[in-house]
Every structure is written in C-alpha cells, then in structure tokens.
Design an enzyme around this catalytic site. Structure first.
Site, PDB file in Angstrom:
ATOM      1  CG  HIS A 157     -26.282 -20.814  36.321  1.00 46.53           C
ATOM      2  ND1 HIS A 157     -26.218 -22.200  35.883  1.00 46.53           N
ATOM      3  CD2 HIS A 157     -26.113 -21.013  37.543  1.00 46.53           C
ATOM      4  CE1 HIS A 157     -25.639 -22.939  36.725  1.00 46.53           C
ATOM      5  NE2 HIS A 157     -25.751 -22.026  37.969  1.00 46.53           N
ATOM      6  CB  SER A 278     -25.963   1.522  13.136  1.00 48.75           C
ATOM      7  OG  SER A 278     -26.966   0.963  12.191  1.00 48.75           O
ATOM      8  CE  LYS A 284     -27.379  -0.945  17.965  1.00 49.06           C
ATOM      9  NZ  LYS A 284     -27.619  -2.089  16.991  1.00 49.06           N
ATOM     10  CD  GLU A 291     -20.774  -6.727  18.284  1.00 51.15           C
ATOM     11  OE1 GLU A 291     -21.749  -7.068  18.394  1.00 51.15           O
ATOM     12  OE2 GLU A 291     -20.325  -5.626  17.605  1.00 51.15           O
TER      13      GLU A 291
END
Ligand code: ARG
Length: 465
Positions: A157, A278, A284, A291
């Site tokens: 979880h 970024s 970043k 992804e």
C-alpha cells in the site's frame, strides 16, 4: 508504377484517393524479406510438382534470390505507389526475369500469402524479444549480485512494510520477465503453422504439396482448415497480449525506480546519462526515460485493443479489415524491443544510496511481524501476539520512543512472554535471517536463487551462440 494484380476485370482506373486509401505498402514493406522467402518456397514446390515448368521455377527462384540480396543490401526500390508488398515484389520480379514471373502466383492468393508473411515475421520477432528479455534479466541479475548485501524496506500500500534484500526485489522482476518469455514461447507455438496453399479461402484444385513448402520454410506444422487459415489472427492477438503484459511489468519496474529516485525516497541515483533536465528549473534531474517506459504501456494496450476490436464480429473468411492488424503489431514490437534494450542499460546506470537506505531501516515498525512471530514461538496465539504488538507500537508512538528503548519491566507490561531478548531481533539483518520459508527473503535462499538464475541465464546465452 507497380501493376495491379487484378486490373483486367475493371472497366475504369481506380480513383487516386482509393489507391492511396487502400495501399498498405507504407507499412507492409517491412515484410518484404518474408514475402520473397515464401515465394521462393512456393516456386520451388510448383516446379517440383510440375505445376509450372522446372526451368521457370528455377528462373523465378533466381530472380527472387536476387531480390532478397537487394533487400539485404538496402538497394531494393520500394514503390510507394504499389498497392502492397506482394504486388511490389511481383512487379520487381517481372522486371528482373520477364514473363516467367507471371507463373508464380498459381495456387496462391494474397490472402494466404499475407498471413504466411506475418506468421514468419511474428515468429522471428518473438524470438528476438525472448533474447532481449534474457539480456534484460541478466542485467537485473548483475545489479542484484552487485548489491547482494543491501537490505531495503519493502512496501505494501506504499506504506513501509518489512525488510527485504534488494536482490530479492530484483529477483521478483526476473521472475515476472520469465513468465513473459514463457508466454512468448507459447504464442510462438500457435504461430508456427504454415498457411500457404489455402488460396483465397477454399484451397486449390492444383496438385500442390503443402508439406514441401512447410519443410522449406521451417514451420512446425500445417494449418488444418483453409477458411480458418486466411481468417485467423489469434496469433497476432496472442503476441500483442504477451507484449501488453510485458508492458505492465515494464510500467511497474519503471514506477518503482521513479519512486526510489525521488528526493523523498532517495534510494537510488540514476546516472545523468539516463536522465533529462528542465528548461525552467535548473535544479531538476528528471527520470524521463522511465516515465516514457511507463507511458508506453498505454500504447501497447492500445495496440492490443485495436486488433481485438478489428477482429470482433468479422465474418469469415478474409476481409480487407485484416490489413489493419499490421500497424499496431509493428508498433508494439518496435516499442517493446526499444524498451527492452534501454531498460537493460538503465540497470547498469543506477546506484543505491546505501547511507540513506540504512537510515530508513532504523524504523522499528519494520520488525513488527518479527515480534509477532517471536511471541507465537513463545506460545501466544496469532491473535494475542498481533494485539500485543499493536499495543506496543501504539504505546511507543504515543510516547515518541522506540521499542528497543523499553526496559524489560516495560516490555512485560505488554506480555509476560516478552523478554529482553526480543531486542536482538530489532534489526534488518536479523529480520531477513529469521525468514525461512521457501521463496522468502532469507539471505541463504536468495543467494541460492541468484545462483540458479546465473546458471539458467548463462546456459541460455551459450545455447544461442
Ligand atoms: N494488404 C492485404 C492485407 O494486409 C493483403 C491481402 C489482400 N488481399 C485481398 N484480397 N485484397 O491483408
């Protein structure tokens, strides 16, 4: 321009919009090699059975072999105006050898020809995926072995649950990829059937020898029903289903690694060469590769859905709808092969942040099940043990103290079975060492699994050479 294979019955030229709309050459040119190989086997059989003169058969085979060479060398001229790869190759053959080429299509239809080409293609591509899967497994195994002494908190979880060896977590990926391989092998079995000789749908009156063609092309067996042969695309759906399930595995691995690379988790560091930045936020370092892998799952499922929906309610036998099974098939194969390759590299470019992980292991809630099992060993029922540890955890949380800081007297207040020795099990190594069930994270069992997988994967690679 490539000649149509069916022009003579037509009183008019087809509209140019129709030509463009119905053409498949832009994507089925990928099947060129298989189309030529299938035609070579067919021509040899036609000659052998004297359906066409032997000398014509030999000429056709020679012509097709030279087309194959052109294809290999990248000098074959695909005609973007051709209706499909079959007409393109037929036309190229006519140009090479003249009239004899016209005898090639006896006892054959594009309906059985296309399904032959696709079956050959799927067989090869599934084999390629199986090999790439083994390489990915090897790369994960390397990572697991290099970090065989590292314990991480594992999650259910997305809440911290229990300690496991990171190599145990990696072996979980390896297991899932093995099932993908098995699915591909299984799909290959049903793909490995030779459909040529089914003609348009009913077979042929010419005295062909389908076995002859089957043997030449290395298929396992013949398709058994000519109608089914030209209509069936289950093998494509099965391949796409296997690729989709693999996509799910990719997405889960990618998600783990993305989470682990966040500042909040900080379990791993992904090498700069596998991250992007970024345009606005200079700080970043983003896991875009992972992804995109995660996102590709949607694409793969779309490809599977596309063919499932295309097939639903299609009347037997061949329908032109079937032409559109190929773009999603090709897309799924390309997507998966690319991911398999990059994923294998990613595992070579991640580093575990051992210090950060060690700090997380100080959280004693990770050992709650170990204390429950300690109490069961001391004679408490499971329910009593669970309640006792629940009260201990709550008490410590309320007071902001650790279980290990409780005195023996304080421990006894929760249960008279609790002794000072319980504190010996409040550490990560003890926690994994206590596990003993087959398949658990016990270091000895995990080491055995690592060895088994080493042998298995190395043996496979050797067989391949
Ligand atoms: N391009 C077609 C396909 O992919 C080849 C078979 C065409 N057959 C036909 N009768 N029009 O399915």
């Amino acid at each position: 321009m490539t000649k149509k294979l069916w022009g003579s019955r037509f009183t008019k030229k087809t509209n140019t919009l129709v030509d463009k709309f119905t053409s498949s050459i832009s994507f089925d040119k990928r099947l060129a090699k298989y189309d030529a190989l299938g035609s070579i086997a067919h021509a040899k059989m036609l000659g052998e059975k004297r359906i066409i003169p032997l000398k014509d058969s030999r000429l056709i085979v020679k012509g097709l072999q030279s087309i194959l060479k052109d294809l290999e060398k990248g000098r074959f001229k695909f005609d973007s105006q051709a209706e499909d790869i079959h007409s393109n190759i037929q036309d190229a053959l006519s140009k090479k050898i003249g009239k004899a080429a016209h005898k090639l299509h006896a006892a054959r239809s594009r309906n059985d020809q296309i399904v032959l080409d696709v079956r050959m293609y799927v067989k090869d591509e599934l084999t390629a995926c199986i090999k790439l899967l083994s390489l990915l497994q090897k790369s994960i195994l390397r990572f697991a072995k290099d970090n065989s002494k590292i314990i991480i908190p594992s999650y259910t979880h997305l809440q911290m649950a229990q300690c496991v060896l990171v190599s145990h977590h990696m072996l979980a990926y390896i297991e899932s990829l093995e099932r993908d391989k098995e699915r591909f092998c299984d799909a290959k079995k049903r793909t490995d059937q030779m459909p040529l000789g089914s003609g348009a749908l009913s077979g042929t009156g010419l005295p062909i020898d389908r076995e002859h063609v089957r043997k030449q092309l290395g298929f396992d067996r013949l398709t058994e029903n000519s109608i089914d042969s030209v209509s069936d695309r289950d093998f494509i759906i099965e391949a796409l289903a296997g690729l989709s399930i693999l996509g799910v595995h990719f997405s889960r691995m990618a998600e783990d690694l993305i989470l682990w690379s966040t500042k909040e988790f900080n379990f791993i560091d992904i090498d700069f060469s596998f991250c992007t930045g970024s345009s606005i936020m200079p700080h970043k370092k983003n896991p875009d590769v992972l992804e995109l892998i995660r996102a590709s799952t949607g694409r793969l499922h779309g490809d599977l859905s596309s063919v499932l929906i295309l097939m639903k309610g299609l009347p037997l036998s061949y329908n032109r709808d079937l032409q559109l099974d190929k773009p999603p098939l090709f897309d799924a194969i390309d997507t998966v092969k690319e991911i398999l390759e990059i994923m294998a590299q990613i595992f070579k470019h991640i580093r575990l942040n051992k210090g950060v992980i060690a700090l997380k292991l100080m959280d004693e809630s990770l050992f709650s099940v170990d204390i429950v099992e300690y109490l069961i060993n001391k004679g408490l029922s499971y329910r009593e043990a669970h309640d006792t540890v629940g009260r201990m955890v709550k008490g410590c949380l309320d007071k902001g103290i650790k279980i290990s800081s409780l005195s023996t007297a304080q421990l006894r207040r929760y249960s008279d079975r609790l002794g000072a020795d319980v504190k010996n099990i409040l550490n990560a190594w003890e926690s994994v060492n206590l596990k003993r069930s087959y398949g658990s994270t016990n270091p000895k069992l995990v080491a055995r699994q690592l060895n088994i997988w080493s042998k298995r994967l190395n043996a496979r690679i050797q067989i391949r050479k």
